[in-house]
Design a protein around this motif. Sequence first.
Motif, PDB file in Angstrom:
ATOM      1  N   GLY A  98       0.824  -1.205   0.000  1.00 11.50           N
ATOM      2  CA  GLY A  98       0.000   0.000   0.000  1.00 11.50           C
ATOM      3  C   GLY A  98       0.856   1.251   0.000  1.00 11.50           C
ATOM      4  O   GLY A  98       2.068   1.208   0.300  1.00 11.50           O
ATOM      5  N   LYS A 100       0.655   3.347   2.098  1.00 15.52           N
ATOM      6  CA  LYS A 100       1.025   3.557   3.496  1.00 15.52           C
ATOM      7  C   LYS A 100       2.433   3.028   3.768  1.00 15.52           C
ATOM      8  O   LYS A 100       3.258   3.714   4.357  1.00 15.52           O
ATOM      9  CB  LYS A 100       0.004   2.871   4.398  1.00 15.52           C
ATOM     10  CG  LYS A 100      -0.030   3.392   5.800  1.00 15.52           C
ATOM     11  CD  LYS A 100      -1.168   2.762   6.580  1.00 15.52           C
ATOM     12  CE  LYS A 100      -2.167   3.797   7.055  1.00 15.52           C
ATOM     13  NZ  LYS A 100      -3.277   3.248   7.795  1.00 15.52           N
ATOM     14  N   ILE A 204      -2.307   9.261  -4.809  1.00 13.76           N
ATOM     15  CA  ILE A 204      -3.128   8.051  -4.774  1.00 13.76           C
ATOM     16  C   ILE A 204      -4.558   8.270  -5.300  1.00 13.76           C
ATOM     17  O   ILE A 204      -5.200   7.332  -5.745  1.00 13.76           O
ATOM     18  CB  ILE A 204      -3.107   7.434  -3.351  1.00 13.76           C
ATOM     19  CG1 ILE A 204      -3.556   5.975  -3.406  1.00 13.76           C
ATOM     20  CG2 ILE A 204      -3.932   8.220  -2.359  1.00 13.76           C
ATOM     21  CD1 ILE A 204      -2.965   5.083  -2.370  1.00 13.76           C
ATOM     22  N   ARG A 245      -3.530  -4.477  -0.689  1.00 16.85           N
ATOM     23  CA  ARG A 245      -2.292  -3.905  -0.153  1.00 16.85           C
ATOM     24  C   ARG A 245      -1.186  -3.852  -1.215  1.00 16.85           C
ATOM     25  O   ARG A 245      -0.148  -4.521  -1.090  1.00 16.85           O
ATOM     26  CB  ARG A 245      -1.811  -4.657   1.113  1.00 16.85           C
ATOM     27  CG  ARG A 245      -2.857  -4.879   2.162  1.00 16.85           C
ATOM     28  CD  ARG A 245      -3.639  -3.624   2.565  1.00 16.85           C
ATOM     29  NE  ARG A 245      -2.776  -2.548   3.018  1.00 16.85           N
ATOM     30  CZ  ARG A 245      -2.919  -1.295   2.575  1.00 16.85           C
ATOM     31  NH1 ARG A 245      -3.853  -0.943   1.697  1.00 16.85           N
ATOM     32  NH2 ARG A 245      -2.129  -0.361   3.045  1.00 16.85           N
TER      33      ARG A 245
END
Length: 388
Positions: A98, A100, A204, A245
């Motif tokens: 991801g 993240k 994103i 992910r």
Amino acid sequence: MQLAARTTQVPPSITLAISAKAKAMKAEGIDVCSFSAGEPDFDTPEHIREAAKKALDEGKTRYGPAAGELKLREAIAAKLYKHNRLNYQPENVMVANGGKQSLFNLMLALIESGDEVIIPAPYWLSYPEMVKLAGGVPKIVSTEAANGYKIAPEQLRQAITPKTKLFIFNSPSNPTGAVYTPAEVRALAAAIAETDLLVVADEIYENILYDGAEHLSLGAASPDVFERTLTSNGFAKSYAMTGWRVGYLAGPLELIKAASKIQSHSTSNVCTFAQYGAIAALEGPQEPVREMVAAFTQRRSAILERIGAIAGLSCPIPQGAFYVFVDISVTGLSSLEFCNQLLDSQQVAAVPGIAFGDNRCIRLSYATDLTVIEKGMARLEQFVSSCG
Ligand SMILES: Cc1ncc(COP(=O)(O)O)c(C=O)c1O
């Protein structure tokens, strides 16, 4: 038990807490209208699911390269060139769990104790926490609704100190839906070019745009800035792949190598067959993305119409992503009080702006169907009038 000090430096995620409370209420059979989701409510498109299933059946089930499957990195480099006018080689790309994890690896690879990172507020709530976990200091620069929640080049210049290492730039924005115009991106790029600052552009939401808004990648604004830009992106929002992910980071080789090395000692690699789904997402038909954006466009109009009809509430018109950031200060409540009371009294879940660095607002996600929007907004209206 003596826990590490870093565990006390970061609060738990408020968005996850509100979502969990709303889910628990739903599980009890309560009719909750949730505007808290940070994810599309659509299924992953079929051709992407099929590609992952095929990879699974073909035995793509083993460890892979830490930086990602070469085929996926090639597809990402090709996409960045064609779609974003960013000229990266596959070795300039790291695939991570991801966006993240891309950003987290980046912070660990770059930030030293005391380094400052400029973050415009309202911000995606994980940015400051990642900076802190890496030992850095978030330098929050507040922006205002009147300016569409966009940082001006002069504000950026003023925030830079000798300790500044990185600027985090997010357009389209979570939580405000702000999209910087190409001219605004170029103006920021010019300010960045005057310094030796590194920038990470979190893109994103790049495909979720409205009203003809145009997305210009910061790294494409000038060759100078390209050298110092990291581009972060992923599959979660554009292709309804939040649970897969898969995200990626592209940038200067030295930094990508360092971030990949960190990944090799933490998560090794992203789930191998999931990466084959990601290849299909990039190389397959883009029609499902357009269909999702068409649905979001309709929902955005519906929610904006309802907000406009509630006396005292206001928000800039979002040009991207699937959020509205609504000023609720007229109620006299803090954003957390507002959201807790709204959930308890009207069974409507929203996220308090304090989580994004602005206590005057709440974030409503319209990644939910039109009936929920109609019902939930009627309840919100009732709640606001009861506050008066
Ligand atoms: C602005 C922004 N960046 C990055 C992410 C991370 O997305 P993921 O880790 O699911 O790819 C999110 C998710 O909500 C986001 O809103």
